[in-house]
Design a protein around this motif. Structure first.
Motif, short mmCIF file in Angstrom:
data_model
loop_
_atom_site.label_atom_id
_atom_site.label_comp_id
_atom_site.label_asym_id
_atom_site.label_seq_id
_atom_site.Cartn_x
_atom_site.Cartn_y
_atom_site.Cartn_z
N ILE A 196 8.51 3.82 -30.27
CA ILE A 196 8.36 2.70 -31.19
C ILE A 196 9.74 2.18 -31.55
CG2 ILE A 196 7.49 1.96 -33.45
CD1 ILE A 196 5.43 4.29 -33.22
N ASN A 197 10.04 0.95 -31.15
CA ASN A 197 11.36 0.37 -31.38
C ASN A 197 11.25 -0.77 -32.39
OD1 ASN A 197 13.90 -0.80 -31.28
ND2 ASN A 197 14.15 -0.48 -29.09
N LEU A 198 11.79 -0.52 -33.59
CA LEU A 198 11.77 -1.52 -34.66
C LEU A 198 13.18 -1.95 -35.04
CD1 LEU A 198 8.93 0.04 -36.84
CD2 LEU A 198 8.77 -2.02 -35.45
N ILE A 199 14.12 -1.80 -34.11
CA ILE A 199 15.50 -2.18 -34.37
C ILE A 199 15.60 -3.68 -34.66
CG2 ILE A 199 17.75 -2.50 -33.26
CD1 ILE A 199 17.39 0.19 -31.95
N SER A 200 14.89 -4.48 -33.85
CA SER A 200 14.96 -5.93 -34.00
C SER A 200 13.78 -6.55 -33.26
CB SER A 200 16.27 -6.46 -33.42
OG SER A 200 16.32 -7.88 -33.49
N ASP A 201 13.53 -7.83 -33.50
CA ASP A 201 12.55 -8.56 -32.73
C ASP A 201 13.15 -9.12 -31.44
OD1 ASP A 201 14.13 -10.29 -34.16
OD2 ASP A 201 12.50 -11.41 -35.07
N THR A 202 14.37 -8.69 -31.12
CA THR A 202 15.01 -9.07 -29.86
C THR A 202 14.77 -8.03 -28.76
OG1 THR A 202 17.07 -7.98 -30.52
CG2 THR A 202 16.84 -10.32 -31.05
N VAL A 203 14.06 -6.94 -29.06
CA VAL A 203 13.87 -5.87 -28.07
C VAL A 203 12.67 -6.12 -27.17
CG1 VAL A 203 14.93 -4.19 -29.64
CG2 VAL A 203 12.44 -4.43 -29.62
N THR A 204 11.97 -7.21 -27.38
CA THR A 204 10.75 -7.50 -26.61
C THR A 204 11.08 -7.80 -25.14
OG1 THR A 204 10.91 -9.82 -27.25
CG2 THR A 204 9.53 -8.40 -28.61
N LYS A 205 10.08 -7.60 -24.30
CA LYS A 205 10.19 -7.93 -22.88
C LYS A 205 9.19 -9.03 -22.54
CE LYS A 205 11.77 -3.29 -21.70
NZ LYS A 205 11.49 -2.04 -20.96
N PRO A 206 9.51 -9.88 -21.57
CA PRO A 206 8.60 -10.98 -21.23
C PRO A 206 7.21 -10.47 -20.85
CG PRO A 206 10.73 -11.29 -20.18
CD PRO A 206 10.75 -9.92 -20.76
#
Length: 340
Positions: free
Chosen positions: A3-13
């Motif tokens: 679970i990665n909640l570092i940022s909303d920039t960690v998403t993948k297409p």
């Protein structure tokens, strides 16, 4: 489950976004011959009822270009002390534009119009820097994803008009504010000289931001982007992701907001949590009571459970919900928090 909640920039297409990228019609954008980039720029400019737009590889570059557009070396801009342009853009305000920042002590990253008035240097007093620009950030990142009151933004706009100041919006997470406050892009386009919006925060794109403004300013911005090294060739593959995101991923931001609020509700019940900032959008900022548990111990405990969040310094921690943070992850994470 990680679970990665570092940022909303960690998403993948997503699959749909990848399909749009792979099928994009592309050209050389340095020569303005990439049809998909042109389509994205026209789409965003139209959304905000502004004359033109320009695609950038990053939000920092878009903001730095806007500052360069509106200032000359030795001048000064006004911003809140929590502003991204001051805290998180590598000192680019001074390095790229030779400009200083007059910092305002606002509330959760948001200042009042009367504070802006007080921060303006007298234009005929040549001992102090000439004030030429006001920059605001919506949502306010360090303020916990706080949304500005649009009426206050209009009051600051009136101050800018009265004192002949330019007005820039760092709208990296403006999409979140628009959904949370039920506002329209055109409201903002009619108020600001320039606006930067991010496509890789919240909307799920791998790369990209857009600067919007007058046709004259955007023509000048192309030259500044070139100087900063931001010219890209077949950038239509990235622009296609932006078009897909704008068409498919804006309304769903309310899901991220709801999950963030639910996380905040859990945190407020935990004995070792000292405080939680009010939650309006997808950012959760909170403090640990170090009498119960050291911050680094808390982070270690989460990492043992395959959960990543980020420290912001001064005892503050941040979590950011996003479209890759699924319902299953959310249920698992709230269980983890309750068991700590």
């Amino acid at each position: 489950m990680k679970i990665n909640l570092i940022s909303d920039t960690v998403t993948k297409p997503s699959v749909g976004m990848l399909d749009a990228m792979f099928s994009a019609d592309v050209g050389d954008d340095v020569f303005k011959q990439d049809p998909t980039v042109n389509k994205l720029e026209n789409k965003v400019a139209t959304m905000f009822n502004m004359e033109a737009a320009l695609f950038f590889p990053s939000g920092t570059m878009a903001n730095q270009t806007a500052i360069k557009l509106h200032t000359q070396p030795g001048e000064q801009l006004i911003c809140d002390k929590f502003s991204h342009i001051y805290n998180y853009e590598g000192g680019g305000v001074s390095f790229n534009s030779g400009v200083s920042c007059k910092l305002v002590d606002g509330h959760r990253g948001m200042m009042k119009a009367n504070q802006v008035v007080d921060a303006i240097n007298p234009p005929d007093f040549y001992h102090s820097p000439l004030t030429t620009l006001v920059s605001v950030e919506n949502t306010a990142n360090r303020g916990g994803g706080a949304c500005w009151d649009f009426n206050e933004l209009k009051k600051i706009g009136d101050v800018c008009n009265e004192h002949n100041l330019f007005y820039h919006l760092d709208g990296a997470r403006l999409w979140n504010a628009l959904v949370a406050k039920n506002e329209s892009p055109k409201q903002y386009g009619n108020l600001f000289d320039t606006i930067s919006v991010c496509l890789s925060k919240g909307l799920g794109c791998p790369v990209g931001s857009v600067l919007i403004g007058s046709e004259k300013d955007i023509k000048r911005a192309i030259r500044i982007r070139k100087i900063l090294g931001g010219g890209m060739r077949q950038a239509g593959y990235l622009a296609a992701a932006g078009i897909y995101a704008l068409d498919n991923n804006r309304e769903r931001l309310v899901n991220d907001h709801n999950k963030a609020k639910e996380i905040g509700g859990v945190l407020n019940k935990l004995s070792f949590v000292k405080s939680v900032e009010p939650i309006e959008t997808n950012i959760v900022i909170f403090e640990i009571d170090e009498g119960y548990m050291a911050v680094h111990k808390f982070l270690e405990k989460l990492k043992e459970k395959n959960v990543e969040i980020i420290g912001m310094g001064q005892g503050k921690l941040r979590m950011v919900t996003h479209l890759d943070y699924t319902d299953d992850m959310h249920n698992e994470f709230t269980l983890i928090l309750n068991k700590l």
